[in-house]
Design a protein around this motif. Structure first.
Motif, PDB file in Angstrom:
ATOM      1  N   ILE A  43       0.632  -1.172  -0.052  1.00  0.00           N
ATOM      2  CA  ILE A  43      -0.011  -0.001   0.040  1.00  0.00           C
ATOM      3  C   ILE A  43       0.720   1.455  -0.068  1.00  0.00           C
ATOM      4  N   SER A  47       0.537   3.913  -2.731  1.00  0.00           N
ATOM      5  CA  SER A  47       0.347   5.079  -2.578  1.00  0.00           C
ATOM      6  C   SER A  47       1.303   6.256  -3.345  1.00  0.00           C
ATOM      7  N   ASN A  50       0.446   6.028  -6.768  1.00  0.00           N
ATOM      8  CA  ASN A  50      -0.666   6.552  -7.437  1.00  0.00           C
ATOM      9  C   ASN A  50      -0.459   8.345  -7.290  1.00  0.00           C
ATOM     10  N   ILE A 263       0.854   9.902   4.222  1.00  0.00           N
ATOM     11  CA  ILE A 263       0.838   8.569   3.687  1.00  0.00           C
ATOM     12  C   ILE A 263       0.789   7.432   4.760  1.00  0.00           C
ATOM     13  N   GLN A 266      -2.616   7.103   5.846  1.00  0.00           N
ATOM     14  CA  GLN A 266      -3.653   6.235   4.971  1.00  0.00           C
ATOM     15  C   GLN A 266      -3.403   4.577   4.662  1.00  0.00           C
TER      16      GLN A 266
END
Length: 574
Positions: A43, A47, A50, A263, A266
């Motif tokens: 992730i 992230s 992304n 981050i 998240q």
């Protein structure tokens, strides 16, 4: 027997539920232990990827937008018709309001104006032109004055970008040149919607986006950074992740900055959400078998009933379904298809009615001209019966000339057609002056099919008859020539009349620039040629007292321009 089928169906449903329960339990166990660290790393990496992709995609869109604005501005700056009006305005040969109106017509034809707030042009020596605007300006600001007065040789292609300190409105400015001659400055202001996509960018809850031109910040999510230098971002970048995308447009940069804690938060939120979702899936797994058939079969039956109605000819059928799943999309497209077919049938029906009405109106509009032509034809035959052939020829020439002059079907005609109608005009004038007027045509057969503006030469012949022969006692001769050299077409009108002295020719040429005096017919001919073919084409005059005058027109063999717009522009400009 039905009971056995029901039991088999239920047993299959139970099998499906059991499989989903086992899978869900395994996922919960793996999530609670082994997968948590591995998923967190994935992730975290995803992230960051992304964020890079988001900044890259937004950067491409912003790059495309600025290229489009730049292209639109260059289209305006390079518009030759616009330059012609600015040039005429600078030389005081056109009214300011007329020039402003004509230039505004060129502007509003441009596509993609929804992102532009204001378009101004600052002509040399005149007040600003508000062409497409929400806020009008009436004075030249200091920056514009400095750009137009500073010697910027070789910088005609430069684009100057600025940001207003208070409103943060972004503006671009470009100097308008025709060759080495400065005609003015173009200014385009972007509206607030232009950067909506940047304002809508979500880089977490605390992430920020910045657009930089060279070292200056043109846009920032936090407007306090606008117009600052790039060094003011160093503190933000030091406590977070910075992603930079370089635009193709002038090397601008789009920078996204996201705090590191954002981050990490998240990642934790995703883990919690993932675990919660697995528990919810486990709780609702028992309901899946009961609702799946209803969810699938009910919309399918609705679509089938709608298709049966279409098959029976009921085109106004509407299938109703609320939701946003794939079946809703299919039903919506089905309804749109049925509506479009129904509307198309009605459209064809009304088009047939409109076509019939247009035919009737067209027939009525031709009655009056046909009555006039038929009357002239009747008078002609009456003169033939009475052996008045000369009068009959005059009537035929007048009828042909009248039909040619008032026809609006084609504003461009072939050389052969224009020469034929010019000869009709000369026939009538010859009957008027009898033996005192003669004429001859020397037209190269190779140019007869070339298109030229209608009635371009007749005003020159009229001038020759009106001025060249008024003091002559003997007859006059008019010679019309036409030939081509390469891509250029030449048409000449020569007479053996009284001619003009050199000072009168100079005054006539000067009247082309100063429209307060001079031959109106010659001026109109020259203006038509300039605005259709360009400044490199026009007319020349050669004359000598007592030996006649020759006027030569230089055109192109192919005008290559939209006829309708040019005729309208020509009429307004004249």
């Amino acid at each position: 027997m039905p009971m056995l089928k029901w039991i088999k169906f239920r047993s299959l449903k139970y099998k499906i539920i059991i499989v989903f329960i086992i899978i869900s339990v395994i996922l919960v166990i793996l999530q609670a232990g082994f997968f948590q660290h591995w998923i967190s790393a994935i992730i975290l990496k995803q992230s960051e990827a992304n964020l890079h992709e988001t900044v890259r995609q937004i950067g491409k869109q912003v790059d495309l937008q600025y290229k489009q604005i730049d292209t639109n501005a260059r289209v305006i700056r390079n518009n030759q018709v616009l330059k012609n009006y600015l040039k005429d305005l600078k030389r005081n040969t056109i009214n300011y309001q007329i020039a402003k109106y004509q230039i505004a017509r060129q502007i509003v034809r441009l596509p993609n104006l929804e992102m532009i707030e204001n378009i101004y042009i600052f002509p040399v020596g005149y007040p600003p032109m508000n062409l497409f605007y929400s806020d009008a300006i009436f004075e030249v600001d200091e920056l514009t004055e400095r750009l137009m007065t500073t010697n910027r040789a070789g910088s005609s292609e430069d684009v100057i970008w600025t940001v207003q300190p208070q409103s943060h409105q972004i503006s671009m400015m470009m100097l308008i040149y025709d060759g080495d001659e400065l005609l003015g400055l173009l200014r385009v202001d972007l509206n607030e919607k232009f950067h909506d996509q940047l304002d809508d960018v979500q880089l977490g809850e605390e992430g920020s986006i910045f657009l930089l031109n060279d070292q200056t910040i043109m846009f920032a999510t936090d407007r306090k950074f606008v117009n600052r230098q790039e060094t003011s971002l160093e503190q933000l970048a030091g406590s977070g992740t910075q992603i930079t995308f370089t635009l193709d447009y002038q090397g601008w940069k789009l920078i996204g900055i996201v705090p590191n804690k954002e981050i990490l938060n998240q990642v934790n939120q995703v883990n919690k959400i993932l675990l919660l979702m697995e528990l919810i899936v486990f709780a609702f797994i028992f309901l899946f078998a009961l609702v799946v058939l209803r969810m699938i079969l009910k919309p399918l039956k609705q679509i089938l009933r709608g298709m049966e109605s279409i098959e029976q000819g009921k085109l106004d059928v509407i299938v109703n379904r609320a939701g946003n799943d794939e079946f809703t999309v299919i039903i919506r497209h089905f309804n749109q298809m049925a509506e479009r077919v129904n509307r198309l049938i009605k459209t064809v029906y009304y088009q047939q009615l409109t076509y019939r009405k247009a035919e009737v109106i067209n027939l009525q509009s031709k009655l009056n001209p046909h009555f006039l032509y038929n009357t002239l034809d009747m008078i002609y035959w009456m003169t033939v019966v009475k052996d008045e052939e000369e009068i009959g020829d005059a009537i035929i020439s007048l009828s042909n000339l009248l039909r040619y002059s008032i026809s609006h079907q084609n504003e461009f005609v072939t050389v052969a057609e224009d020469m034929e109608q010019l000869e009709n005009y000369l026939k009538i004038q010859r009957m008027r002056f009898e033996e005192k007027l003669a004429y001859v045509f020397h037209i190269d057969p190779a140019i007869t099919d070339i298109k030229i503006p209608k009635l371009l030469i007749q005003p020159l012949v009229e001038n020759a008859i009106k001025y060249a022969f008024q003091q002559m006692l003997l007859g006059g001769m008019i010679t019309i020539r036409g030939y081509a050299e390469g891509d250029d077409l030449f048409l000449e009108v020569e007479d053996n009349g009284v001619g003009m002295p050199a000072d009168k020719i100079e005054a006539l040429v000067a009247s082309f620039e100063n429209k307060r005096h001079g031959g109106l017919g010659i001026q109109l001919v020259r203006q038509r040629i300039n605005y259709i073919y360009g400044e490199d084409y026009g007319l020349s005059i050669r004359s000598e007292s007592g030996r006649g005058t020759k006027i030569a027109l230089k055109l192109r063999t192919d005008a290559g321009v939209p006829q309708e717009d040019l005729w309208k522009d020509e009429a307004l400009h004249a």
